[in-house]
Scaffold this motif. Structure first.
Motif, PDB file in Angstrom:
ATOM      1  N   LEU A  50      25.017  17.124 -31.230  1.00 19.75           N
ATOM      2  CA  LEU A  50      26.252  17.081 -30.448  1.00 19.75           C
ATOM      3  C   LEU A  50      26.938  15.734 -30.670  1.00 19.75           C
ATOM      4  N   PRO A  51      28.257  15.706 -30.563  1.00 18.60           N
ATOM      5  CA  PRO A  51      28.933  14.411 -30.692  1.00 18.60           C
ATOM      6  C   PRO A  51      28.600  13.507 -29.508  1.00 18.60           C
ATOM      7  N   SER A  52      28.578  12.217 -29.762  1.00 15.68           N
ATOM      8  CA  SER A  52      28.432  11.252 -28.681  1.00 15.68           C
ATOM      9  C   SER A  52      29.698  11.306 -27.823  1.00 15.68           C
ATOM     10  N   TRP A  53      29.635  10.667 -26.666  1.00 14.10           N
ATOM     11  CA  TRP A  53      30.829  10.615 -25.820  1.00 14.10           C
ATOM     12  C   TRP A  53      31.993  10.006 -26.592  1.00 14.10           C
ATOM     13  N   GLU A  55      32.682   9.943 -29.827  1.00 13.33           N
ATOM     14  CA  GLU A  55      33.261  10.864 -30.804  1.00 13.33           C
ATOM     15  C   GLU A  55      33.975  12.017 -30.109  1.00 13.33           C
ATOM     16  N   TYR A  56      33.408  12.487 -29.018  1.00  8.85           N
ATOM     17  CA  TYR A  56      34.038  13.566 -28.252  1.00  8.85           C
ATOM     18  C   TYR A  56      35.433  13.133 -27.789  1.00  8.85           C
ATOM     19  N   LEU A  59      37.922  13.477 -30.442  1.00 12.39           N
ATOM     20  CA  LEU A  59      38.161  14.826 -30.943  1.00 12.39           C
ATOM     21  C   LEU A  59      39.071  15.665 -30.056  1.00 12.39           C
ATOM     22  N   VAL A  60      39.074  15.381 -28.764  1.00 13.22           N
ATOM     23  CA  VAL A  60      39.847  16.213 -27.840  1.00 13.22           C
ATOM     24  C   VAL A  60      41.084  15.466 -27.359  1.00 13.22           C
ATOM     25  N   PRO A  63      40.300  13.946 -22.932  1.00 13.21           N
ATOM     26  CA  PRO A  63      38.884  14.005 -22.537  1.00 13.21           C
ATOM     27  C   PRO A  63      38.710  13.818 -21.030  1.00 13.21           C
ATOM     28  N   TYR A  77      27.026  14.797 -19.306  1.00 15.70           N
ATOM     29  CA  TYR A  77      26.708  14.710 -20.732  1.00 15.70           C
ATOM     30  C   TYR A  77      25.201  14.846 -20.977  1.00 15.70           C
ATOM     31  N   TYR A 100      26.030  14.867 -36.095  1.00 14.85           N
ATOM     32  CA  TYR A 100      26.825  13.839 -35.423  1.00 14.85           C
ATOM     33  C   TYR A 100      26.025  12.552 -35.333  1.00 14.85           C
ATOM     34  N   SER A 107      32.936   5.144 -31.763  1.00 13.03           N
ATOM     35  CA  SER A 107      33.168   6.122 -32.822  1.00 13.03           C
ATOM     36  C   SER A 107      33.617   5.399 -34.091  1.00 13.03           C
TER      37      SER A 107
END
Length: 196
Positions: A50-53, A55-56, A59-60, A63, A77, A100, A107
């Protein structure tokens, strides 16, 4: 490391399509013994990732609040990681191919994009106008983790006993590559980032 386009020559990624082409290398005669990495057994297992916080958040578009998502041992998380992965992302050795990254600081995709575009990222924020920053942000999403190498402590190298391989202060090396470069086998297009 990884902060400047001038450091592109400090590493190489080699790919051999035929394992028979691999032969043991001899260390240079003038290389101090303390810098000669001993052989160690390698085994591969498959794990979900899963992506780390950090990276998340990249991506969004909007967030969740990080205090709600990641603070505390019972954070959303951590619960998601336990439920979907069956293990804590922080457990065990962090050497991996693909998936990931287990980031230590932030990131790295934007950093990879900036450095590949010729910008120095080690001297504070890169001066970009809004249009440039948006272009870089979109392009940064193409960078994915190729390989992650953790610092290795005693016991990993059984024949040497006390040998350690340390990147900074218990850091990791991260090799990133664009998706299209990976598909085309262009491993000379990787970016290296050290975090510790």
């Amino acid at each position: 490391m990884g902060l400047s386009p001038e450091l592109r020559d400090c590493f190489r990624v080699f790919y051999f399509s035929e394992p028979v082409l691999l032969v043991p290398a001899v260390f240079p005669q003038d290389l101090d013994e303390a810098y000669q990495l001993p052989r160690a057994p390698v085994s591969f297992t498959s794990r979900k990732s899963l992506p780390s916080w950090e990276e998340y958040a990249d991506l969004v578009p909007e967030p969740l609040d990080p205090q709600v998502l990641v603070d505390g041992a019972d954070s959303i998380y951590n619960k998601v990681c336990q439920e979907l992965l069956g293990y804590d992302r922080q457990d065990g050795n962090k050497c991996k191919l693909l998936g990931y990254a287990n980031v230590i600081q932030d990131s790295m995709q934007m950093e990879c994009q900036l450095v590949s575009a010729g910008f120095e990222t080690g001297n504070g924020p890169v001066p970009l106008d809004d249009s440039q920053r948006q272009q870089m942000k979109v392009a940064a999403k193409d960078w994915i983790l190729l390989f992650q190498m953790d610092s290795l402590s005693e016991g990993v190298f059984p024949q040497t006993g006390d040998f350690e391989l340390m990147f900074g202060d218990c850091g990791r090396l991260f090799f990133y590559i664009r998706r299209e470069d990976l598909a085309a086998g262009r491993f000379d297009c990787c970016q290296l980032v050290l975090q510790c």
